[in-house]
Write an enzyme that holds these catalytic residues in place. Sequence first.
Site, PDB file in Angstrom:
ATOM      1  N   GLU A 161       0.818  -1.218   0.000  1.00 32.74           N
ATOM      2  CA  GLU A 161       0.000   0.000   0.000  1.00 32.74           C
ATOM      3  C   GLU A 161       0.847   1.260   0.000  1.00 32.74           C
ATOM      4  OE1 GLU A 161      -3.792  -0.023   1.456  1.00 32.74           O
ATOM      5  OE2 GLU A 161      -3.997  -2.005   0.556  1.00 32.74           O
ATOM      6  N   HIS A 229      -3.307   2.096   8.048  1.00 34.44           N
ATOM      7  CA  HIS A 229      -1.942   2.273   7.544  1.00 34.44           C
ATOM      8  C   HIS A 229      -1.077   2.804   8.677  1.00 34.44           C
ATOM      9  CE1 HIS A 229      -3.873   2.872   3.363  1.00 34.44           C
ATOM     10  NE2 HIS A 229      -3.303   1.682   3.388  1.00 34.44           N
ATOM     11  N   CYS A 346      -2.275  11.453   4.023  1.00 34.31           N
ATOM     12  CA  CYS A 346      -2.821  10.522   3.032  1.00 34.31           C
ATOM     13  C   CYS A 346      -2.851  11.143   1.644  1.00 34.31           C
ATOM     14  CB  CYS A 346      -4.234  10.102   3.414  1.00 34.31           C
ATOM     15  SG  CYS A 346      -4.334   8.874   4.728  1.00 34.31           S
TER      16      CYS A 346
END
Length: 417
Positions: A161, A229, A346
Amino acid sequence: MLREINFDGIIGPSHNFAGLSPGNLAATRNQGLVSRPRAAALQGLAKMRANLSLGLAQGILLPHARPNRRWLRSLGTSYQLAPPHLRAQAFSASAMWAANAATVSPSPDAADGRCHLTTANLATLPHRSHEWPETLAQLRLAFAHDAFRVHGPVPPPFGDEGAANHMRLAAHHDAPGIEVFVFGVAGGAFPARQHRDASEAIARLHGLDPARTFFAQQSPEAIAAGAFHNDVVAVANGRVLFAHEQAFADPNALYADLRDALPEVEIVEVPASRVSLEDAIASYLFNAQLVTLPTGETTLIVPQEARETPSVWRWLEEHVAGNGPIRRLEVIDVRESMSNGGGPACLRLRVVADPATIDPRFMVDAEKLNAIGALIERHWPEAIAAEDLQAPALIDQVEGARAALLEMVGCVELINS
């Protein structure tokens, strides 16, 4: 001259609250609410303008084609005929989270002296798994110079990711650094999206020095609390690692390794007794941009939610007043993206590079951002409700809005990517 550049994902015209991301508590909590794509995109541009005003370098990544008709064809259907769950997955604007676009190792860390970028496969969740081809196409345009090497994704089933699970520490951006890859272990309430095998493969592809490369397990408690995350509970910049006490499964071993490899490292750990995991995740305290200003000040760019969470703001003010490594706080409004499960960190991919080596179409100044903002005002939908995803008029508007943006920035070759 090497410097850090933040490449922010422009929030696309299909931004909606479909709640497709298990483990991302904000995204699932707001499932079905009415989204505001125009406001979301303008908030993102305002964040970029604020970064420019601080003297930071700023780039952009562009929205992907939505709905992803090519992906639906590979599944034997079309947007009109697809079942609702596939329609929602094909319409997702999740490529706005540029921190998941790739993992980046700057040239001082790589054996061949080039900056390496490995496109994330995002294989864990269906709505993100179809992002990588267009991400790869954009990265190959933006970083076509020989100073870079852009890699395709690590093959599934090894989930990767991107930079959201990767941290770099260095005395300064153009010095050799140490890189930390954070992975999860399956078996908890929510998916562990970053696999250790994927992280190790990326380190090999980038030619990193094993003595300066570390692999740390994210704590199961953090994942269970909604830290889907690592960048929801830890962030690094320069000499500073800023992390929650419960971010890592074995923080003491990690910190000892970091101090051995980079003696000047400054570890700022927020105790759980002062800020709970729940408050840290809800406020996105760690999903902030930790940056070094031209003045040398280490600055934390936090969302308004951090200031509105008493435990978080009290700790931050005490840290700054006490002359801690973080010397300055900047507060920004990204409420629309926060409601969809992602904060300031993000929205950006950090690349240490010479700006002169980057395709200028992907670099911005205030004037270019103003022009993009005016286009967004004209073309982005004002609101999207769940039932709107079936409306042909909305699909036409979303596709036309993206095409207008790509034409404006001169990236028409991406229209059919």
